[in-house]
Write an enzyme that holds these catalytic residues in place. Structure first.
Site, mmCIF file in Angstrom:
data_model
loop_
_atom_site.group_PDB
_atom_site.id
_atom_site.type_symbol
_atom_site.label_atom_id
_atom_site.label_comp_id
_atom_site.label_asym_id
_atom_site.label_seq_id
_atom_site.Cartn_x
_atom_site.Cartn_y
_atom_site.Cartn_z
ATOM 1 N N HIS A 211 -7.203 2.680 3.909
ATOM 2 C CA HIS A 211 -6.906 3.490 5.098
ATOM 3 C C HIS A 211 -8.143 3.728 5.975
ATOM 4 O O HIS A 211 -8.029 3.936 7.184
ATOM 5 C CB HIS A 211 -6.391 4.883 4.685
ATOM 6 C CG HIS A 211 -4.944 4.925 4.344
ATOM 7 N ND1 HIS A 211 -4.428 4.330 3.219
ATOM 8 C CD2 HIS A 211 -3.890 5.513 4.972
ATOM 9 C CE1 HIS A 211 -3.115 4.564 3.172
ATOM 10 N NE2 HIS A 211 -2.780 5.285 4.220
ATOM 11 N N ASP B 197 0.867 -1.177 0.000
ATOM 12 C CA ASP B 197 0.000 0.000 0.000
ATOM 13 C C ASP B 197 0.910 1.234 0.000
ATOM 14 O O ASP B 197 2.127 1.123 0.220
ATOM 15 C CB ASP B 197 -0.920 -0.003 1.234
ATOM 16 C CG ASP B 197 -1.902 1.172 1.228
ATOM 17 O OD1 ASP B 197 -2.364 1.566 0.134
ATOM 18 O OD2 ASP B 197 -2.195 1.715 2.307
ATOM 19 N N SER B 198 0.315 2.381 -0.209
ATOM 20 C CA SER B 198 1.096 3.623 -0.148
ATOM 21 C C SER B 198 1.425 4.005 1.290
ATOM 22 O O SER B 198 2.241 4.882 1.534
ATOM 23 C CB SER B 198 0.274 4.748 -0.773
ATOM 24 O OG SER B 198 -0.966 4.837 -0.089
ATOM 25 N N CYS C 138 -11.103 2.700 0.262
ATOM 26 C CA CYS C 138 -9.682 3.004 0.464
ATOM 27 C C CYS C 138 -9.305 2.255 1.731
ATOM 28 O O CYS C 138 -10.026 2.345 2.737
ATOM 29 C CB CYS C 138 -9.459 4.499 0.634
ATOM 30 S SG CYS C 138 -7.808 4.917 1.240
ATOM 31 N N TYR D 116 -1.181 8.060 -3.097
ATOM 32 C CA TYR D 116 -1.443 7.596 -4.463
ATOM 33 C C TYR D 116 -2.640 8.332 -5.076
ATOM 34 O O TYR D 116 -2.738 8.485 -6.281
ATOM 35 C CB TYR D 116 -1.792 6.109 -4.447
ATOM 36 C CG TYR D 116 -0.640 5.139 -4.391
ATOM 37 C CD1 TYR D 116 0.683 5.549 -4.553
ATOM 38 C CD2 TYR D 116 -0.889 3.773 -4.193
ATOM 39 C CE1 TYR D 116 1.721 4.614 -4.508
ATOM 40 C CE2 TYR D 116 0.134 2.852 -4.149
ATOM 41 C CZ TYR D 116 1.441 3.265 -4.300
ATOM 42 O OH TYR D 116 2.447 2.342 -4.264
ATOM 43 N N CYS E 263 -4.638 -1.893 -1.824
ATOM 44 C CA CYS E 263 -4.896 -0.480 -2.083
ATOM 45 C C CYS E 263 -5.846 -0.366 -3.271
ATOM 46 O O CYS E 263 -5.553 -0.905 -4.354
ATOM 47 C CB CYS E 263 -3.564 0.201 -2.405
ATOM 48 S SG CYS E 263 -3.744 1.895 -2.980
ATOM 49 N N ASN E 264 -6.949 0.294 -3.073
ATOM 50 C CA ASN E 264 -7.922 0.469 -4.168
ATOM 51 C C ASN E 264 -7.369 1.352 -5.273
ATOM 52 O O ASN E 264 -7.590 1.104 -6.462
ATOM 53 C CB ASN E 264 -9.189 1.127 -3.646
ATOM 54 C CG ASN E 264 -9.951 0.258 -2.663
ATOM 55 O OD1 ASN E 264 -10.922 -0.385 -3.021
ATOM 56 N ND2 ASN E 264 -9.514 0.217 -1.420
ATOM 57 N N THR E 265 -6.675 2.402 -4.884
ATOM 58 C CA THR E 265 -6.176 3.378 -5.860
ATOM 59 C C THR E 265 -5.207 2.712 -6.830
ATOM 60 O O THR E 265 -5.225 2.990 -8.036
ATOM 61 C CB THR E 265 -5.483 4.541 -5.118
ATOM 62 O OG1 THR E 265 -6.325 4.957 -4.035
ATOM 63 C CG2 THR E 265 -5.237 5.717 -6.028
#
Ligand code: DGL
Length: 267
Positions: free
Chosen positions: A196, A15-16, A194, A47, A79-81
Site C-alpha cells: 500500500h 492483496d487485502s 507493505c 491483514y 502483499c507482504n503481510t
C-alpha cells in the site's frame, strides 16, 4: 475474445486492498500481453492486525477457491503481510501452482545503505514475522535495522486513493520512528514493506525530516513473475478478455469500483 493458441489463463494477484495495484502496474509494463485477475480480500482488510494462524488458514482456503474458480497461470501474493506468513503453506497446499511472493526488500537495502541505518516500514503483522527476522539475520547483520510497525498507514493509503485526501500529521506520526540518528549517522533507506505504501510515498517524502531512499520492490516482484512464467506464444497485441477485479466482500462501493476502473480493471 480471440487470441487462438495463446495462453489466456490469467495471472492472479491478491492483496487485502489496493496495495497490490502497485505491483499490477509494474507487471503490466513488463507483460502487456498478460491477462490479470486482481483479487481484493476486502472482507479481511486489514491483514496487518490478524492473528497468524487464522490468517494463514484463511489464505490457504481462499487461494484454493480462487485457483479452482479461475485456473490462473500463476499467483502473485502482492502483499507482504500475507507472503511472510503463508507462502510456504500455499506452496505446500498447491504444489502444482506457481506462487510469487512479496517480502521486505531487506537484502537490497543492506546492499545500498551507506550509513548502515535502515528502517523497514510495514504492518504490525509483517514486523512480527519470523520470516522478516530471518531476512535480517541472513542479509543485514552488518546494518542496524529498525522495524517499524504501522497500524494506520495502509488504511490511510486506501483513503487517499479513493478520496485524494490524507491527514499529513497522521502520516508523519506513522513514519517518524523510521528516522534514526546515531553517532553522526542517519537512516538513509526506508524499505516500503507493505504494498500500500508506495501510493503515499510523496506524502511521506514531504513529511520526512531528511531525505532517504524509499525502497519500493514492486518492479522487482513483477520481474520475478516474468522470469518464472511460461512464455505466451505469438507476437504483437492480441484481443483478449478484460482484466477484472474480484472482491471477497462481493460489494465494493461505487468509489472503489471507479478506482479499479481507473486501473483498467472491470469491477
Ligand atoms: N498490502 C499489505 C502488505 O503488503 C497489507 C495491508 C493490510 O494490512 O491489509 O502488507
Amino acid at each position: 475474445m480471440s487470441g487462438g493458441a495463446r495462453d489466456e489463463r490469467p495471472l492472479l494477484m491478491l492483496d487485502s486492498g489496493i496495495g497490490g495495484l502497485t505491483v499490477l502496474r509494474e507487471a503490466r509494463v513488463l507483460m502487456p500481453e498478460r491477462r490479470f485477475l486482481y483479487v481484493v480480500d476486502d472482507a479481511a482488510f486489514p491483514y496487518g492486525n490478524w492473528e497468524e494462524a487464522a490468517l494463514r488458514e484463511r489464505l490457504v482456503a481462499l487461494f484454493g477457491e480462487l485457483i479452482a474458480a479461475h485456473d490462473p497461470v500463476a499467483c502473485v501474493v502482492a502483499c507482504n503481510t500475507a507472503s511472510t506468513l503463508a507462502l510456504d503453506a500455499l506452496r505446500r497446499a498447491y504444489p502444482e501452482m506457481l506462487f510469487v511472493g512479496t517480502v521486505p526488500a531487506i537484502k537490497p537495502a543492506a546492499e545500498r545503505t551507506r550509513s548502515g541505518l535502515v528502517s523497514v516500514l510495514a504492518t504490525p503483522g509483517t514486523v512480527k514475522r519470523q520470516y522478516t527476522r530471518d531476512l535480517i539475520e541472513q542479509w543485514a547483520t552488518k546494518c542496524e535495522v529498525r522495524l517499524v510497525g504501522s497500524v494506520n498507514l495502509a488504511a490511510l493509503a486506501e483513503t487517499y486513493m479513493r478520496h485524494g485526501l490524507v491527514a499529513e500529521e497522521a502520516v508523519h506520526a506513522e513514519i517518524a520512528p523510521c528516522f534514526v540518528e546515531k553517532d553522526g549517522r542517519r537512516t538513509d533507506i526506508v524499505v516500503l514493506a507493505c504494498t500500500h505504501y508506495p501510493f503515499v510515498v510523496n506524502r511521506m517524502r514531504k513529511m520526512a525530516p531528511w531525505p532517504v531512499d524509499w525502497l519500493d520492490p514492486a518492479e522487482a516482484i513483477a520481474r520475478r513473475a516474468l522470469a518464472i512464467l511460461p512464455r505466451i506464444d505469438g507476437e504483437g497485441p492480441v484481443a483478449r478478455d478484460p482484466d477484472i477485479a474480484v472482491f471477497t466482500s462481493n460489494r465494493p462501493d461505487a468509489v472503489t469500483r471507479r478506482l479499479m476502473q481507473g486501473f483498467g480493471l472491470v469491477a
